[in-house]
Design an enzyme around this catalytic site. Structure first.
Site, PDB file in Angstrom:
ATOM      1  N   VAL A  69       0.847  -1.196   0.000  1.00 32.62           N
ATOM      2  CA  VAL A  69       0.000   0.000   0.000  1.00 32.62           C
ATOM      3  C   VAL A  69       0.878   1.239   0.000  1.00 32.62           C
ATOM      4  O   VAL A  69       1.916   1.268   0.661  1.00 32.62           O
ATOM      5  CB  VAL A  69      -0.905   0.030   1.260  1.00 32.62           C
ATOM      6  CG1 VAL A  69      -1.780   1.273   1.275  1.00 32.62           C
ATOM      7  CG2 VAL A  69      -1.736  -1.233   1.365  1.00 32.62           C
ATOM      8  N   CYS A  70       0.475   2.257  -0.737  1.00 36.78           N
ATOM      9  CA  CYS A  70       1.097   3.586  -0.630  1.00 36.78           C
ATOM     10  C   CYS A  70      -0.023   4.608  -0.823  1.00 36.78           C
ATOM     11  O   CYS A  70      -1.194   4.282  -0.640  1.00 36.78           O
ATOM     12  CB  CYS A  70       2.231   3.759  -1.633  1.00 36.78           C
ATOM     13  SG  CYS A  70       1.723   3.817  -3.360  1.00 36.78           S
ATOM     14  N   ALA A  71       0.313   5.822  -1.186  1.00 42.89           N
ATOM     15  CA  ALA A  71      -0.715   6.849  -1.338  1.00 42.89           C
ATOM     16  C   ALA A  71      -1.587   6.590  -2.562  1.00 42.89           C
ATOM     17  O   ALA A  71      -2.810   6.636  -2.496  1.00 42.89           O
ATOM     18  CB  ALA A  71      -0.081   8.229  -1.422  1.00 42.89           C
TER      19      ALA A  71
END
Length: 198
Positions: A69-71
């Site tokens: 997960v990231c932005a």
């Protein structure tokens, strides 16, 4: 999983995976400051810079599903490539990152962290371009500052990397969490998340 790109999971698919496969490991590769600001409950913060620095130690000591997960999904995809090159197969990426997760009504923890990295990059890049354009009214060579930033952003889009984001990630406000690198890395590599890394 998506039939077009098996590595990408939509929010609904991740919710289903978390329900049916409770050992799924959510690995958030954003900076500690971003993670402290907002994160998915149960996720582990393993910044992409840590994965790059400790690449030689990456291996999988477990069979748990891993979702990165990231932005927005870009850094998570870079992390998936890093892990794949290190022999950690079967990692998936949350499509659209935590931004899409929130838009789709996903539960999050909120804290007092920093702006998302993409927003920090827009602020710095925009400020440099504005400074270059306005400053060039008094000192013409400053116009090249705007050109340099534009060239950097173009390269970032083509290569799907961002040197400015990497530099910003090293600033104290982005690294201020009391993150222990060994414990963080164990969320990816150890049989039990949080176990000391060998």
């Amino acid at each position: 999983m998506s039939s077009e790109t098996p590595e990408l999971l939509h929010t609904a698919q991740l919710r289903e995976n978390l329900r049916t496969q409770p050992r799924t490991r959510l690995i958030d590769v954003r900076s500690p400051g971003e993670f402290d600001s907002v994160n998915i409950p149960g996720s582990h913060n393993v910044p992409i810079e840590l994965l790059r620095e400790r690449r030689a130690e990456l291996d999988s000591g477990h069979d748990d599903p891993v979702v990165l997960v990231c932005a927005s999904g870009a850094r998570a995809e870079q992390a998936r490539t890093l892990l794949e090159q290190a022999g950690v197969d079967g990692c998936h990426v949350l499509r659209g990152g935590i931004e899409e997760w929130q838009r789709e009504g996903g539960e999050v923890n909120r804290g007092n962290g920093v702006w998302p990295m993409e927003r920090q990059v827009r602020l710095v890049a925009g400020s440099l371009v504005l400074t270059g354009v306005l400053g060039s009214l008094a000192y013409r060579p400053l116009k090249w500052l705007a050109g340099f930033v534009g060239a950097g952003l173009t390269f970032a889009a083509i290569s799907d990397t961002c040197a400015m984001a990497r530099l910003l990630g090293m600033l104290p406000h982005n690294r201020r969490s009391a993150l222990d690198p060994d414990t963080a890395l164990s969320a990816v590599t150890a049989a039990e998340p949080g176990a000391p890394h060998a």
